[in-house]
Design a protein around this motif. Structure first.
Motif, PDB file in Angstrom:
ATOM      1  N   LEU A   1      -0.248   3.926  -3.298  1.00  0.00           N
ATOM      2  CA  LEU A   1       0.715   4.956  -2.912  1.00  0.00           C
ATOM      3  C   LEU A   1       0.651   5.247  -1.417  1.00  0.00           C
ATOM      4  O   LEU A   1       1.580   5.797  -0.845  1.00  0.00           O
ATOM      5  CB  LEU A   1       0.458   6.250  -3.693  1.00  0.00           C
ATOM      6  CG  LEU A   1       0.657   6.159  -5.196  1.00  0.00           C
ATOM      7  CD1 LEU A   1       0.363   7.497  -5.860  1.00  0.00           C
ATOM      8  CD2 LEU A   1       2.069   5.711  -5.523  1.00  0.00           C
TER       9      LEU A   1
ATOM     10  N   HIS B   1       2.194  -5.004  -5.681  1.00  0.00           N
ATOM     11  CA  HIS B   1       2.871  -5.132  -6.970  1.00  0.00           C
ATOM     12  C   HIS B   1       1.903  -5.611  -8.060  1.00  0.00           C
ATOM     13  O   HIS B   1       1.926  -5.121  -9.182  1.00  0.00           O
ATOM     14  CB  HIS B   1       4.055  -6.093  -6.828  1.00  0.00           C
ATOM     15  CG  HIS B   1       5.077  -5.925  -7.888  1.00  0.00           C
ATOM     16  ND1 HIS B   1       6.036  -4.931  -7.852  1.00  0.00           N
ATOM     17  CD2 HIS B   1       5.281  -6.600  -9.046  1.00  0.00           C
ATOM     18  CE1 HIS B   1       6.797  -5.016  -8.930  1.00  0.00           C
ATOM     19  NE2 HIS B   1       6.361  -6.020  -9.672  1.00  0.00           N
TER      20      HIS B   1
ATOM     21  N   ASP C   1       5.785   9.653  -7.489  1.00  0.00           N
ATOM     22  CA  ASP C   1       4.485   8.998  -7.369  1.00  0.00           C
ATOM     23  C   ASP C   1       4.150   8.198  -8.622  1.00  0.00           C
ATOM     24  O   ASP C   1       3.616   7.101  -8.540  1.00  0.00           O
ATOM     25  CB  ASP C   1       3.386  10.043  -7.138  1.00  0.00           C
ATOM     26  CG  ASP C   1       3.182  10.316  -5.657  1.00  0.00           C
ATOM     27  OD1 ASP C   1       3.828   9.626  -4.836  1.00  0.00           O
ATOM     28  OD2 ASP C   1       2.394  11.218  -5.323  1.00  0.00           O
ATOM     29  N   ARG C   2       4.476   8.781  -9.767  1.00  0.00           N
ATOM     30  CA  ARG C   2       4.249   8.050 -11.017  1.00  0.00           C
ATOM     31  C   ARG C   2       5.009   6.720 -10.987  1.00  0.00           C
ATOM     32  O   ARG C   2       4.439   5.669 -11.236  1.00  0.00           O
ATOM     33  CB  ARG C   2       4.708   8.928 -12.193  1.00  0.00           C
ATOM     34  CG  ARG C   2       4.988   8.211 -13.486  1.00  0.00           C
ATOM     35  CD  ARG C   2       3.748   7.711 -14.188  1.00  0.00           C
ATOM     36  NE  ARG C   2       3.114   8.744 -14.982  1.00  0.00           N
ATOM     37  CZ  ARG C   2       1.838   8.704 -15.362  1.00  0.00           C
ATOM     38  NH1 ARG C   2       1.074   7.703 -15.015  1.00  0.00           N
ATOM     39  NH2 ARG C   2       1.328   9.663 -16.085  1.00  0.00           N
ATOM     40  N   PHE C   3       6.286   6.777 -10.639  1.00  0.00           N
ATOM     41  CA  PHE C   3       7.083   5.544 -10.623  1.00  0.00           C
ATOM     42  C   PHE C   3       6.575   4.574  -9.552  1.00  0.00           C
ATOM     43  O   PHE C   3       6.586   3.363  -9.750  1.00  0.00           O
ATOM     44  CB  PHE C   3       8.568   5.861 -10.391  1.00  0.00           C
ATOM     45  CG  PHE C   3       9.210   6.592 -11.542  1.00  0.00           C
ATOM     46  CD1 PHE C   3       9.077   6.103 -12.840  1.00  0.00           C
ATOM     47  CD2 PHE C   3       9.931   7.753 -11.347  1.00  0.00           C
ATOM     48  CE1 PHE C   3       9.654   6.769 -13.920  1.00  0.00           C
ATOM     49  CE2 PHE C   3      10.519   8.426 -12.413  1.00  0.00           C
ATOM     50  CZ  PHE C   3      10.376   7.935 -13.701  1.00  0.00           C
ATOM     51  N   ARG C   4       6.143   5.121  -8.417  1.00  0.00           N
ATOM     52  CA  ARG C   4       5.670   4.237  -7.357  1.00  0.00           C
ATOM     53  C   ARG C   4       4.380   3.535  -7.733  1.00  0.00           C
ATOM     54  O   ARG C   4       4.025   2.514  -7.148  1.00  0.00           O
ATOM     55  CB  ARG C   4       5.464   5.025  -6.056  1.00  0.00           C
ATOM     56  CG  ARG C   4       6.773   5.378  -5.366  1.00  0.00           C
ATOM     57  CD  ARG C   4       6.535   6.245  -4.154  1.00  0.00           C
ATOM     58  NE  ARG C   4       5.933   5.509  -3.067  1.00  0.00           N
ATOM     59  CZ  ARG C   4       4.890   5.925  -2.353  1.00  0.00           C
ATOM     60  NH1 ARG C   4       4.328   7.071  -2.617  1.00  0.00           N
ATOM     61  NH2 ARG C   4       4.426   5.199  -1.376  1.00  0.00           N
ATOM     62  N   SER C   5       3.627   4.099  -8.695  1.00  0.00           N
ATOM     63  CA  SER C   5       2.384   3.442  -9.093  1.00  0.00           C
ATOM     64  C   SER C   5       2.628   2.403 -10.189  1.00  0.00           C
ATOM     65  O   SER C   5       1.704   1.749 -10.640  1.00  0.00           O
ATOM     66  CB  SER C   5       1.359   4.484  -9.567  1.00  0.00           C
ATOM     67  OG  SER C   5       1.657   4.915 -10.881  1.00  0.00           O
ATOM     68  N   LEU C   6       3.871   2.253 -10.620  1.00  0.00           N
ATOM     69  CA  LEU C   6       4.190   1.290 -11.676  1.00  0.00           C
ATOM     70  C   LEU C   6       4.695  -0.026 -11.065  1.00  0.00           C
ATOM     71  O   LEU C   6       5.221  -0.024  -9.953  1.00  0.00           O
ATOM     72  CB  LEU C   6       5.286   1.851 -12.592  1.00  0.00           C
ATOM     73  CG  LEU C   6       4.958   3.140 -13.345  1.00  0.00           C
ATOM     74  CD1 LEU C   6       6.167   3.613 -14.136  1.00  0.00           C
ATOM     75  CD2 LEU C   6       3.775   2.939 -14.269  1.00  0.00           C
ATOM     76  N   PRO C   7       4.557  -1.119 -11.818  1.00  0.00           N
ATOM     77  CA  PRO C   7       4.992  -2.418 -11.273  1.00  0.00           C
ATOM     78  C   PRO C   7       6.512  -2.588 -11.339  1.00  0.00           C
ATOM     79  O   PRO C   7       7.015  -3.536 -11.941  1.00  0.00           O
ATOM     80  CB  PRO C   7       4.267  -3.428 -12.176  1.00  0.00           C
ATOM     81  CG  PRO C   7       4.081  -2.715 -13.467  1.00  0.00           C
ATOM     82  CD  PRO C   7       3.915  -1.259 -13.121  1.00  0.00           C
ATOM     83  N   ILE C   8       7.229  -1.665 -10.733  1.00  0.00           N
ATOM     84  CA  ILE C   8       8.683  -1.812 -10.679  1.00  0.00           C
ATOM     85  C   ILE C   8       9.118  -1.832  -9.219  1.00  0.00           C
ATOM     86  O   ILE C   8       8.428  -1.315  -8.357  1.00  0.00           O
ATOM     87  CB  ILE C   8       9.425  -0.663 -11.407  1.00  0.00           C
ATOM     88  CG1 ILE C   8       9.090   0.703 -10.781  1.00  0.00           C
ATOM     89  CG2 ILE C   8       9.097  -0.663 -12.877  1.00  0.00           C
ATOM     90  CD1 ILE C   8       9.905   1.850 -11.354  1.00  0.00           C
TER      91      ILE C   8
ATOM     92  N   ARG D   1      -0.402  -2.823  -9.076  1.00  0.00           N
ATOM     93  CA  ARG D   1       0.258  -1.836  -9.950  1.00  0.00           C
ATOM     94  C   ARG D   1       0.324  -2.285 -11.401  1.00  0.00           C
ATOM     95  O   ARG D   1       0.353  -1.459 -12.303  1.00  0.00           O
ATOM     96  CB  ARG D   1       1.683  -1.569  -9.449  1.00  0.00           C
ATOM     97  CG  ARG D   1       1.697  -0.826  -8.138  1.00  0.00           C
ATOM     98  CD  ARG D   1       3.109  -0.546  -7.662  1.00  0.00           C
ATOM     99  NE  ARG D   1       3.071  -0.098  -6.269  1.00  0.00           N
ATOM    100  CZ  ARG D   1       3.829  -0.587  -5.311  1.00  0.00           C
ATOM    101  NH1 ARG D   1       4.721  -1.528  -5.584  1.00  0.00           N
ATOM    102  NH2 ARG D   1       3.732  -0.153  -4.081  1.00  0.00           N
ATOM    103  N   SER D   2       0.354  -3.605 -11.618  1.00  0.00           N
ATOM    104  CA  SER D   2       0.499  -4.046 -13.007  1.00  0.00           C
ATOM    105  C   SER D   2      -0.819  -3.995 -13.777  1.00  0.00           C
ATOM    106  O   SER D   2      -0.825  -4.122 -14.990  1.00  0.00           O
ATOM    107  CB  SER D   2       1.118  -5.446 -13.064  1.00  0.00           C
ATOM    108  OG  SER D   2       0.272  -6.342 -12.404  1.00  0.00           O
TER     109      SER D   2
ATOM    110  N   THR E   1      -4.369   3.038  -5.339  1.00  0.00           N
ATOM    111  CA  THR E   1      -3.275   2.881  -6.289  1.00  0.00           C
ATOM    112  C   THR E   1      -1.963   2.532  -5.584  1.00  0.00           C
ATOM    113  O   THR E   1      -0.889   2.690  -6.149  1.00  0.00           O
ATOM    114  CB  THR E   1      -3.081   4.164  -7.127  1.00  0.00           C
ATOM    115  OG1 THR E   1      -2.916   5.277  -6.252  1.00  0.00           O
ATOM    116  CG2 THR E   1      -4.264   4.415  -8.026  1.00  0.00           C
TER     117      THR E   1
ATOM    118  N   LYS F   1       8.939   3.685   0.371  1.00  0.00           N
ATOM    119  CA  LYS F   1       7.669   2.978   0.483  1.00  0.00           C
ATOM    120  C   LYS F   1       6.608   3.847   1.155  1.00  0.00           C
ATOM    121  O   LYS F   1       5.430   3.740   0.852  1.00  0.00           O
ATOM    122  CB  LYS F   1       7.898   1.706   1.295  1.00  0.00           C
ATOM    123  CG  LYS F   1       6.818   0.672   1.120  1.00  0.00           C
ATOM    124  CD  LYS F   1       7.219  -0.600   1.834  1.00  0.00           C
ATOM    125  CE  LYS F   1       6.099  -1.615   1.780  1.00  0.00           C
ATOM    126  NZ  LYS F   1       6.457  -2.804   2.553  1.00  0.00           N
TER     127      LYS F   1
END
Lengths: 261, 342
Positions: free
Chosen positions: B64, B84, A97-104, B87-88, B62, A257
C-alpha cells in the motif's frame, strides 16, 4: 505462474464486473442517493424553464426546446460530482485500502465506478426527457439523432467522471469532495451555451465559453434534437472527451497508486 | 484446512525479508533502516507503542505504501516491483474493519473472494464456510450496517482469510475486539501458522505478543531495537518478571539501588520521589528473599515488595531508559500489588 494473458484479461473483466455490481447495489439499496439527485434535476428544470425561460431570447424557438438538450448535459456534469463523493467515502472507510491490497488492477477498481455512473446518467437523462416532454419539449429530428445525442452525452459524462474520480481519491473527506465538485462544475455549466446564447455574454466571457467543453457538447445535443449542422461541434466534443479521459485517467491512476504516501 | 502437519525443515524459507527500509512523511522519519527476516511458519509480532512505525511497515509489506529506500520481499516477491504477485498471496486486516456496510456479510465475503479470482462457486462455498467459522452464519444475509463492532471485525478477518493467504498481516488485531472474538482470533492465528503459513501481527501489548507469537521484534521511533524469540527477548530485556520495591525512607534510594543492582536482568530503575525501585528479573520469586536480606542488612525498611509481569513499558524502560508512553500519554507506572507472576 506464467498464466497466459487471456486469463488475466478474463480476470480484469471479472474484477470490473464485481466492482460494478458492488456500486450498483449501493444505488439499489440506498435509492435515496438517486432519488434526490433526480428530484433536484426535476426542480431545476422546472425553475429554470418557468422563472428564466420567459426572459431569455432564444431566437424564436420555445425556451424548453432550446434549454432541454443542454439540461441533459448539465445532468451528467452535476452527476459527475457524485462520483467524487462515493469514492471519497470508500477512501475514508478504508475500502480503497482493502481493494488496493487485492490482486486486482487499478483500472478495474475505477472502471467499475465509471460504468455504474454511466448507467446512472442514462437513468437521469431518460427521466429528464420524460419530464421535458410533459412540459412541451419535442424532438424534431427523429429517433436516431436523439439516441446518438444521448450516447454522446453519456460519453461526455464518462469523461467528466474521471475528473470526479481524481478529485474523489485526492481530497481528504466526503464534505470536501462535495464542495470541490461545485467549484469546477458551476463555471462549466453556466459560462457555456447551455442556458443562454453565447452572443449575449460580455466578450471576455465569450472567449471562455467558446473553449468550454460544455459548449460544443450542448451545441451537438441541440443540433441532434432540433436539427441543424453538427459537424464542427461534434468533432470538438469528441476531442474534448478524448483529452479529458486521457489526462484524468492518467492522473487518477497515478493518484490511486500513491494513496497514503 | 488440511490436517497435514509439515515438518519444520520444510518451513525454512524466508517468508518476509526486509533490508534497510526507510520511510519518511515530510520531516517525520517513520521507519529508520529496518532489517528483519521472518521465516515461514512463524507467528511474528511487531511490538511497539503508538506512532512507532508499525502500521507504516505493514503498509509497505502489503504494497500500500512505497518505501523511500531499501527493499522488502514477501514470499519471494519484491513489494514494489512485483506488487501484484505479493497481493495474490497475502491477506491484510487493517486497524479498522474495511467492510462494505451496504452489502450483506455474505456479499462482502463473496466479493472479496471473487476479487482474489477464486471463481464464483468456490468463493460462495468459502464464504459460507467462513461465516460459520466466525459465528456470522445467522447474520449472513443482513446488511453490514446492522452489525456490531465485533461482528464487523470478525467479518473483516474472514474476508482476509478467504483466499487462504500464505502470509497474513494483522495490524493491531485485538483492538476493539470483544472477548469471544479475541478467542476466535487466537484460534485463527494458531491455525494459520500450521502448514508453513506466516502471520505478521502488530501489537502494543507485550502479553499479547508473548502469548501469540514465537518471534518478536520491538520497534520504537521507527527503529527495530531488539528481535528474537520470546525467551531471548525476556533474557536480554528485563526478564519475565518485574520486581517492584518501595522503601520507607526515600533518602536511602541510591544506597538501595547500589545494593540491588546486580540482581537486575535489565536496567534497574529508581524513582527518588516515591522511593520506588523496579528490577527486571528472570525467575523473580526466587530473588525475593535475597532482596529482603540485602536491604535488611543495610537497615533499609521495605514499605512494599511486589512481583508483576513486565509490560511493554517496562521492557522499553530497560532497553531505552524511557517509557513507551512517555510522550504520548505520560502514563504513570501503576501499582499492581500482590499480583502473581504468570
Amino acid at each position: 505462474m506464467n498464466i497466459i494473458t487471456g486469463s488475466s484479461i478474463m480476470n480484469s473483466l471479472s474484477d470490473i464486473g464485481v466492482m460494478t455490481r458492488r456500486n450498483m447495489l449501493r444505488y439499489i439499496r440506498l435509492p435515496q442517493l438517486l432519488v434526490f439527485n433526480a428530484l433536484l434535476n426535476v426542480v431545476l428544470l422546472l425553475l429554470f424553464n418557468y422563472v428564466f425561460g420567459g426572459a431569455i431570447q432564444t431566437g424564436g424557438i420555445a425556451y424548453i426546446q432550446y434549454f432541454l438538450p443542454g439540461f441533459m448535459v448539465q445532468t451528467v456534469v452535476f452527476g459527475s460530482t457524485q462520483t467524487s463523493v462515493g469514492l471519497s467515502e470508500d477512501l475514508a472507510k478504508g475500502m480503497i485500502d482493502r481493494f488496493r491490497s487485492l490482486p486486482i488492477s487499478r483500472l478495474a477498481f475505477i472502471t467499475g465506478r465509471v460504468i455504474t455512473d454511466a448507467v446512472r446518467y442514462a437513468v437521469l437523462i431518460t427521466l429528464m426527457i420524460i419530464v421535458g416532454s410533459i412540459m412541451g419539449f419535442r424532438f424534431e429530428n427523429g429517433i436516431m439523432p436523439v439516441l446518438s445525442g444521448i450516447g454522446l452525452t453519456i460519453l461526455f459524462g464518462i469523461a467528466l467522471t474521471w475528473v470526479g474520480v481524481f478529485i474523489g481519491i485526492s481530497v481528504k473527506d466526503v464534505e470536501t469532495a462535495q464542495v470541490a465538485g461545485f467549484v469546477w462544475v458551476f463555471p462549466l455549466v453556466f459560462a457555456s451555451s447551455l442556458y443562454v446564447p453565447i452572443e449575449t455574454m460580455p466578450s471576455w466571457l465569450q472567449v471562455f465559453s467558446n473553449i468550454n467543453p460544455v459548449t460544443p457538447m450542448v451545441d451537438t445535443m441541440r443540433a441532434l434534437s432540433l436539427g441543424g449542422s453538427i459537424s464542427a461541434s461534434l468533432w470538438k466534443t469528441l476531442a474534448w472527451d478524448a483529452a479529458i479521459i486521457l489526462i484524468f485517467l492518467t492522473l487518477a491512476l497515478r493518484r490511486y497508486k500513491s494513496i497514503g504516501q | 484446512m488440511s490436517n497435514a502437519t509439515n515438518s519444520n525443515e520444510v518451513c525454512q524459507n524466508a517468508s518476509i525479508d526486509i533490508k534497510g527500509i526507510n520511510k519518511s512523511y515530510g520531516k517525520l522519519q517513520a521507519l529508520n533502516n529496518v532489517d528483519l527476516v521472518i521465516e515461514q511458519g512463524t507467528v511474528f509480532a511487531l511490538l511497539g507503542p503508538n506512532g512507532s512505525g508499525k502500521t507504516t511497515l505493514v503498509r509497505i509489506l502489503t504494497t500500500l505504501l512505497r518505501p523511500d529506500s531499501g527493499s522488502a520481499h514477501v514470499a519471494g516477491y519484491d513489494v514494489v516491483r512485483e506488487a501484484h504477485s505479493v497481493r495474490s498471496v497475502i491477506g491484510l486486516a487493517g486497524q479498522y474493519p474495511a467492510v462494505d456496510e451496504i452489502l450483506t456479510g455474505k456479499e462482502n465475503l463473496e466479493m472479496i473472494g471473487r476479487l482474489y479470482h477464486l471463481g464464483k462457486s468456490v468463493a460462495r462455498a468459502r464464504a459460507k464456510e467462513l461465516l460459520n467459522r466466525f459465528d456470522l452464519a445467522e447474520a449472513a444475509n443482513r446488511q453490514v450496517k446492522t452489525f456490531s463492532g465485533g461482528m464487523r471485525r470478525r467479518l473483516d478477518l474472514a474476508a482476509t482469510l478467504i483466499a487462504r493467504p500464505s502470509i497474513l498481516f494483522l495490524d493491531e488485531p485485538t483492538t476493539g475486539l470483544d472477548p469471544r472474538s479475541r478467542l476466535g482470533l487466537w484460534e485463527v492465528i494458531a491455525a494459520q501458522a500450521k502448514d508453513c503459513n506466516t502471520v505478521f501481527l502488530t501489537t502494543q501489548y507485550l502479553e499479547e505478543a508473548d502469548r501469540l507469537a514465537n518471534k518478536i521484534a520491538i520497534i520504537d521511533k521507527g527503529r527495530v531495537l531488539r528481535q528474537g524469540t520470546n525467551q531471548e527477548l525476556k533474557e536480554c530485556c528485563g526478564g519475565d518478571t518485574l520486581i517492584k520495591v518501595r522503601i520507607a525512607d526515600s533518602n536511602k534510594i541510591s544506597k538501595a539501588s547500589d545494593v540491588l543492582e546486580d540482581l537486575a536482568a535489565g536496567k534497574l530503575v529508581s524513582y527518588p520521589d516515591t522511593g520506588e525501585i523496579t528490577i527486571p528479573a528472570i525467575n523473580g520469586p526466587s530473588l525475593m528473599p535475597e532482596i529482603v536480606r540485602r536491604l535488611d542488612a543495610h537497615n533499609i525498611i521495605i514499605a512494599e515488595l511486589a512481583l508483576k509481569p513486565p509490560t511493554l513499558d517496562d521492557v522499553f524502560l530497560s532497553i531505552t531508559g524511557h517509557t513507551a508512553l512517555e510522550n504520548a500519554e505520560a502514563k504513570q507506572n501503576t501499582h499492581i500489588t500482590g499480583r502473581d507472576d504468570k
